[in-house]
Design an enzyme around this catalytic site. Sequence first.
Site, PDB file in Angstrom:
ATOM      1  N   CYS A   2       0.777  -1.259   0.079  1.00  0.00           N
ATOM      2  CA  CYS A   2       0.088   0.154   0.256  1.00  0.00           C
ATOM      3  C   CYS A   2       1.026   1.271   0.223  1.00  0.00           C
ATOM      4  O   CYS A   2       1.881   1.439   0.859  1.00  0.00           O
ATOM      5  CB  CYS A   2      -1.008   0.226   1.448  1.00  0.00           C
ATOM      6  SG  CYS A   2      -2.275  -1.447   1.146  1.00  0.00           S
ATOM      7  N   LYS A 586       6.269  -5.105  -3.711  1.00  0.00           N
ATOM      8  CA  LYS A 586       7.716  -4.922  -3.531  1.00  0.00           C
ATOM      9  C   LYS A 586       7.934  -4.745  -2.097  1.00  0.00           C
ATOM     10  O   LYS A 586       8.915  -5.079  -1.518  1.00  0.00           O
ATOM     11  CB  LYS A 586       8.114  -3.903  -4.515  1.00  0.00           C
ATOM     12  CG  LYS A 586       9.840  -3.781  -4.694  1.00  0.00           C
ATOM     13  CD  LYS A 586      10.021  -2.992  -5.736  1.00  0.00           C
ATOM     14  CE  LYS A 586      11.582  -3.190  -6.201  1.00  0.00           C
ATOM     15  NZ  LYS A 586      11.852  -4.359  -6.457  1.00  0.00           N
TER      16      LYS A 586
HETATM   17  C1  F6R Z   1      11.279 -11.003  -5.054  1.00  0.00           C
HETATM   18  C2  F6R Z   1      11.049  -9.898  -4.262  1.00  0.00           C
HETATM   19  C3  F6R Z   1      10.555 -10.235  -2.912  1.00  0.00           C
HETATM   20  C4  F6R Z   1      11.529  -9.419  -2.004  1.00  0.00           C
HETATM   21  C5  F6R Z   1      10.986  -9.670  -0.573  1.00  0.00           C
HETATM   22  C6  F6R Z   1      12.036  -8.680   0.343  1.00  0.00           C
HETATM   23  O1  F6R Z   1      11.500 -10.705  -6.502  1.00  0.00           O
HETATM   24  O2  F6R Z   1      10.901  -8.753  -4.701  1.00  0.00           O
HETATM   25  O3  F6R Z   1      10.674 -11.536  -2.673  1.00  0.00           O
HETATM   26  O4  F6R Z   1      12.745  -9.766  -2.282  1.00  0.00           O
HETATM   27  O5  F6R Z   1       9.783  -8.986  -0.415  1.00  0.00           O
HETATM   28  O6  F6R Z   1      12.099  -7.164   0.143  1.00  0.00           O
HETATM   29  P1  F6R Z   1      13.270  -6.608   0.828  1.00  0.00           P
HETATM   30  O7  F6R Z   1      14.583  -6.868   0.037  1.00  0.00           O
HETATM   31  O8  F6R Z   1      12.638  -5.232   0.321  1.00  0.00           O
HETATM   32  O9  F6R Z   1      13.343  -6.662   2.286  1.00  0.00           O
END
Ligand code: F6R
Length: 591
Positions: A2, A586
């Site tokens: 969000c 993301k």
């Molecule tokens: C995979 C992806 C997610 C992130 C995960 C961790 O393509 O983007 O699996 O890797 O949500 O996110 P961060 O790295 O921001 O903690």
Amino acid sequence: MCGIVGVISKDKIIKKNVLLDLLKRLEYRGYDSAGIGFMSLGKLRVIKQKGSIDKLRSIVKNDCLGVTCIAHTRWATHGKPNLHNAHPFLSESKTWAIVHNGIIENYLDLKKELGNIKFSSSTDSEVIAQLLEKDSDKKDINKLIRVCNKLKGSFALLCMSVTNPNSLFIAKRKSPIYVMKGKDGIIVASDTICFEGFGKSYYSLEDDEFCEVGLEKIEFYNKKGKKIKKEEQKLESLNYSSSKNGFEHFMLKEIMEEGLVVSNIIKKYSSEPFLSFNECVVRKIKKVVLIGCGSAYHAGLIGARFFEKNTLIDARCYIASEFRYLNNKIDKDTLYIFISQSGETADTLASLELVKNSGGLCVGVTNVMHSTLAKMVDIVLDVCAGVEVAVASTKAYIAQVVVLYMLSKHIEGILKSKSINFLKDVEELRLTLQKNEINNVDKVASLISKKQSVIFIGRDLDYYSSLEASLKLKEVSYISSFACPSGELKHGYLAQVDNTTCVVVIATKIDLLDKNLNNASEVDARDGKIIICSPFKIEDKYTQIKVENITSDLICCLVARKLQYLAYQTSIIKGINPDKPRNLAKSVTVE
Ligand code: F6R
């Protein structure tokens, strides 16, 4: 997870494109529904739409927005991704409009306390609007503080009140929110990415801080309702660009930027080597624990292996959502490394809080230097990947692996009292990545897109690469896929293999090649289609994804790149937008 934006404009009307372009910068946080709230003829109004911001854009008229607006793009947690559950929410008598990022854990109890109010959604968020309306305090900011003191869970909140149409009311706990006073007005947003091009500094709210902002005033409060002073922070340029630079998708653009990212890492770490990891710090380290989620967890698995191989220190990687509930002893002589592209992943932050409170040495490996993670850790390492817009992580994953490799080599150098030129390995990787060879992957993508399931196998580091390749493929192509250590294939996984299955064998180590090829034969015997991803020449009967050979373990980054592209290409063949695959966000700011 969000995204929220608020704008107060010096103009009489906020142009819909200004507001929605800002919201669009947050689309990586979710795109199940989108909505805006504003004042019109003395009344609070909302316009919402199921689906993406572009769909919302098509139903918003240019001239309908007021001086003050709020907007939201949703990733569904409580309640289906439909119109009813889209933000903003209005209170029953339309005296408050709110947008929320986070989870209100006690919303059912709070709903009960409210009695006979008619709720329009099945979300946890709507209760906040109703509570604000029912609060008896005279001042709107006090109402917000009193309501938030009743909430359990996490929130970044942006509210409008009918009695103060030119103000925005803001609250924060665990989910990020920032405020900028720019030359054309005020912007409030979940990410400073919205501020680029509008000003040079901004305010960052800490947990349980509140703000009332209008064109002429900006006031901060603590949870006791006392005014507090806050300093502005300098906006570091993120070089955000909404342009795909001629590429069809951000995912492809970001895969193609990987050479440049490695070049940025080299620049950064040749001028600023790992100074905080001096002899005194390094010699105390008895164990390394790495923690992350999703792709960051996979980078951590590879990192742990680098530490074990290069430094001979025990290393282990945990999934953050598991680590936080394991009640493991936190040791003072363990190095805890938290990996997160966004620096805002809720489970990673919760694990970090736990270690920090017990006095463990915390290192952050992140792409966002103003993130909560970056602020909380003792030592922060920038992965220099630049803004990653596509929801599936590509260049940031490669960058995490490279930084972990360099750190393990730096520590090895100190422990062995010798100088190790690890930048030479990184330079070799950069040169290879910048050749941008993505040979014969398209053909393989076409083949894979017709299969029902894909199994990625490998040994040692290649197994960890399999996990990431499998995640990428399922994220953007929706094909059922999993990873398995090659040697485990016979222990159950082969039951899944028939002519609808494809098995991708990752084999980058010559001494393990024969073993891997034996496993390939077992699949072949059961009619599974075999793809070999390897730098070595393999017999012609198998389709091969050729990987360039380099001397260091960083070859895993070349494998990752080829298989990221495979996932990308498969999603295109299947008619899926790889930048916005279903059910993915993301920045996972809730548990
Ligand atoms: C995979 C992806 C997610 C992130 C995960 C961790 O393509 O983007 O699996 O890797 O949500 O996110 P961060 O790295 O921001 O903690």
